[in-house]
Design an enzyme around this catalytic site. Structure first.
Site, PDB file in Angstrom:
ATOM      1  N   SER A  29      21.972  32.555  -4.069  1.00 51.83           N
ATOM      2  CA  SER A  29      21.789  33.204  -5.379  1.00 51.83           C
ATOM      3  C   SER A  29      23.008  32.983  -6.263  1.00 51.83           C
ATOM      4  CB  SER A  29      21.582  34.709  -5.193  1.00 51.83           C
ATOM      5  OG  SER A  29      20.389  34.952  -4.504  1.00 51.83           O
ATOM      6  N   GLY A 107      12.153  28.682  -6.089  1.00 53.03           N
ATOM      7  CA  GLY A 107      11.691  29.619  -7.117  1.00 53.03           C
ATOM      8  C   GLY A 107      12.850  30.133  -7.953  1.00 53.03           C
ATOM      9  N   ARG A 135       3.235  29.045  -6.589  1.00 54.39           N
ATOM     10  CA  ARG A 135       3.815  30.378  -6.810  1.00 54.39           C
ATOM     11  C   ARG A 135       3.625  30.849  -8.259  1.00 54.39           C
ATOM     12  NH1 ARG A 135       9.615  30.510  -4.012  1.00 54.39           N
ATOM     13  NH2 ARG A 135       9.360  32.723  -4.496  1.00 54.39           N
ATOM     14  N   GLN A 183      14.845  37.685 -10.151  1.00 54.15           N
ATOM     15  CA  GLN A 183      14.513  36.450 -10.890  1.00 54.15           C
ATOM     16  C   GLN A 183      13.973  36.783 -12.280  1.00 54.15           C
ATOM     17  OE1 GLN A 183      11.974  34.188  -8.285  1.00 54.15           O
ATOM     18  NE2 GLN A 183      13.612  33.842  -6.804  1.00 54.15           N
ATOM     19  N   ASP A 334      14.439  38.904   1.546  1.00 53.22           N
ATOM     20  CA  ASP A 334      14.335  37.626   2.260  1.00 53.22           C
ATOM     21  C   ASP A 334      14.542  37.771   3.771  1.00 53.22           C
ATOM     22  OD1 ASP A 334      13.855  36.298  -0.116  1.00 53.22           O
ATOM     23  OD2 ASP A 334      15.984  35.940  -0.491  1.00 53.22           O
ATOM     24  N   LYS A 361       6.355  34.551  -1.820  1.00 53.80           N
ATOM     25  CA  LYS A 361       7.594  33.811  -1.566  1.00 53.80           C
ATOM     26  C   LYS A 361       7.266  32.338  -1.282  1.00 53.80           C
ATOM     27  CE  LYS A 361      10.282  37.226  -2.314  1.00 53.80           C
ATOM     28  NZ  LYS A 361      11.117  37.198  -3.507  1.00 53.80           N
ATOM     29  N   ARG A 365       4.613  35.294   3.232  1.00 51.06           N
ATOM     30  CA  ARG A 365       5.439  35.650   4.390  1.00 51.06           C
ATOM     31  C   ARG A 365       4.900  36.833   5.178  1.00 51.06           C
ATOM     32  NH1 ARG A 365      11.496  34.611   1.990  1.00 51.06           N
ATOM     33  NH2 ARG A 365      11.475  32.367   2.336  1.00 51.06           N
ATOM     34  N   ARG A 408      12.723  29.885   5.939  1.00 46.13           N
ATOM     35  CA  ARG A 408      13.043  31.101   6.698  1.00 46.13           C
ATOM     36  C   ARG A 408      12.076  31.330   7.861  1.00 46.13           C
ATOM     37  NH1 ARG A 408      17.223  32.793   3.420  1.00 46.13           N
ATOM     38  NH2 ARG A 408      16.743  32.855   1.190  1.00 46.13           N
TER      39      ARG A 408
HETATM   40  C1  S3P Z   1      16.573  35.782  -5.716  1.00 46.20           C
HETATM   41  C2  S3P Z   1      15.719  36.839  -5.878  1.00 46.20           C
HETATM   42  C3  S3P Z   1      14.654  37.192  -4.921  1.00 46.20           C
HETATM   43  C4  S3P Z   1      14.814  36.448  -3.584  1.00 46.20           C
HETATM   44  C5  S3P Z   1      15.191  35.013  -3.786  1.00 46.20           C
HETATM   45  C6  S3P Z   1      16.502  34.903  -4.531  1.00 46.20           C
HETATM   46  C7  S3P Z   1      17.610  35.535  -6.731  1.00 46.20           C
HETATM   47  O1  S3P Z   1      13.406  36.856  -5.491  1.00 46.20           O
HETATM   48  O2  S3P Z   1      13.631  36.520  -2.827  1.00 46.20           O
HETATM   49  O3  S3P Z   1      15.318  34.355  -2.544  1.00 46.20           O
HETATM   50  O4  S3P Z   1      18.571  34.779  -6.461  1.00 46.20           O
HETATM   51  O5  S3P Z   1      17.498  36.099  -7.826  1.00 46.20           O
HETATM   52  P1  S3P Z   1      12.588  37.878  -6.462  1.00 46.20           P
HETATM   53  O6  S3P Z   1      13.347  38.060  -7.691  1.00 46.20           O
HETATM   54  O7  S3P Z   1      11.270  37.195  -6.715  1.00 46.20           O
HETATM   55  O8  S3P Z   1      12.424  39.127  -5.647  1.00 46.20           O
END
Ligand code: S3P
Length: 451
Positions: A29, A107, A135, A183, A334, A361, A365, A408
């Site tokens: 992240s 994503g 997605r 996100q 995650d 995801k 999952r 994962r």
């Molecule tokens: C992330 C937010 C999460 C997480 C992803 C990384 C990020 O997703 O599952 O692996 O870096 O902002 P969501 O915002 O869809 O929950």
């Protein structure tokens, strides 16, 4: 980067103990955000400890396509470590890319860059692999449309490939997000950088706050206050000048989760993990494992650019089943796959509540976790959005796990095989390279038997 490589199957056999010290790679992240904010800043950003996994390398490439200079320089503080130098274009300064931006499996890269592009007067096409193409993207482009961006082309259901025309004069908005998603929050805040006035996101539960912390580190003004029992209200003052900054990326707690659970379930194990980020919005797994009886000790506690980190010592532990409350989900979203593995080795039932987001995801999952456990002889049930695992203190194993293009799932199944009665096979380990390229050699160095 779309995978064209052949599937790489692997088998994990029960091993005697896991012992040693490791540093798992940089946080995914934070790595994405450092590249994106560096590309939107004026001057040079220098990043050490960047995760050099496929997901992040795709974001680096996208930043180049949008006009930033991104260079990998050999020679960081430790042997083999690189420094990444980013020279940005300034807020709102992205150029129209000549080709589609390909985010591969990621994503996060895709959705955050959509936000950054939405605040620039350019048009860009976003694409990815089969997993990313499946997605949902409306959750991102809907708020961006309120700010003035337009989707000019998209695939069925609002999915990738998708072309986004950024706003010439973006509007600041107050957006109440229906889901706790870092996100979505980050995409709106990144678009809000180009808008005059204050852009606000209200989230129902607190999601990871790396974007807020890093925006402040680069010179923007972001304020976050409580909203209700678990939510946050985050406000960004638009049109700041972002200045290039120094970023040290701590080790990724979501990657650390795999050796941690492996050490807990393999009798006699004793491992240490250096520099693991311990931001409380990411450590729900550690809280849960401790409630289950895990021995996880912290030392060398430090803070860098607003992010806390520590050395963790993990010793094999007798685990018991627990109930995980739904409001903890954003801080361990995650980690449920590998928590389910720990739960299978525990004594008693573990109930994980409120896992709806797991369905969207890299794979579904929720279904994939249940399938991974069932094929290895563990009793598991999905009840609505809850996952219920019957822990019996051991796992029969002997199953072949389908990874569904999801890194994962592959790592969780291999961790399970480290302690199960019979070996666990996974059909494809290729996607591990998206987030943890050295997972297999690092686990082998600790004592894992992957053949
Ligand atoms: C992330 C937010 C999460 C997480 C992803 C990384 C990020 O997703 O599952 O692996 O870096 O902002 P969501 O915002 O869809 O929950």
């Amino acid at each position: 980067m779309t995978h064209s490589s052949q599937p790489a199957p692997l088998e994990a056999r029960r091993c005697s103990s896991l012992v040693g010290g490791v540093r798992v790679p940089g946080d995914k992240s934070i790595s994405h955000r450092a590249l994106i904010l560096g590309a939107l800043a004026v001057g040079e950003t220098r990043i050490s400890g960047l995760l050099e996994g496929e997901d992040v390398l795709n974001t680096a490439q996208a930043m180049r396509q949008l006009g930033a200079q991104v260079v990998r320089e050999a020679g960081g503080s430790s042997a083999g470590e690189a420094i990444w130098s980013v020279r940005g274009v300034g807020v709102g300064g992205f150029a129209t890319p000549a080709a589609a931006l390909d985010f591969g499996n990621s994503g996060t890269g895709c959705r955050l860059v959509m936000g950054a592009v939405a605040g620039c007067p350019i048009t860009a096409t976003f694409d990815g692999d089969a997993s990313l193409r499946s997605r949902p993207m409306r959750r991102i482009v809907d708020p961006l449309a309120l700010m003035g961006a337009r989707v000019t082309q998209q695939s069925e259901g609002g999915r990738l490939p998708l072309t986004l025309a950024g706003a010439r004069d973006p509007l600041p908005i107050e957006y109440r997000s229906p889901v706790a998603s870092a996100q979505i929050k980050s995409a709106v805040l990144l678009a809000g950088l180009s808008a005059p006035g204050v852009t606000t996101v209200i989230e129902p539960e607190a999601s990871r706050d790396h974007t807020e912390l890093m925006l402040n580190h680069f010179g923007a003004e972001v304020v976050s206050v409580a909203d209700g029992a678990h939510g946050r209200r985050i406000s960004l003052t638009g049109q700041p000048e972002l200045h290039g900054a120094q970023v040290t990326v701590p080790a990724d707690p979501s990657s650390a989760a795999f050796p941690i659970v492996a050490a807990l379930i393999v009798p006699g194990s004793d491992i240490t993990l250096d520099d693991v980020m311990t931001n409380p919005l990411r450590t729900g797994l550690f809280t849960t494992l401790r409630e289950m009886g895990a021995s996880i000790e912290e030392s060398d506690v430090r803070r860098d650019a607003g992010e806390p980190m520590a050395r963790l010592r993990v010793r094999a532990s007798k685990l018991r089943g627990v109930e995980v409350p739904p409001e903890r989900a954003p801080s361990m979203i995650d980690e449920y796959l590998v928590l389910a593995v720990a739960a299978a080795f525990a004594e008693g039932t573990t109930i994980m509540r409120g896992l709806k987001e797991l369905r969207v995801k890299e794979s579904d999952r929720l279904e994939a976790t249940a399938a991974m456990l069932r094929v290895n002889g563990v009793k598991v049930e999905i009840a609505g959005d809850d996952l219920i695992v019957e822990g019996k203190g051991h796992v029969p194993g002997g199953g072949l796990v389908a990874t569904h293009m999801d890194h994962r799932i592959a790592m969780s199944a291999l961790v399970m095989g480290c302690a199960s009665d019979a070996a666990v096979k996974v059909d494809d380990t290729a996607f591990i390279a998206t987030s943890f390229p050295d997972f297999i050699p690092m686990m082998r160095a600790l004592g894992a038997e992957f053949v």
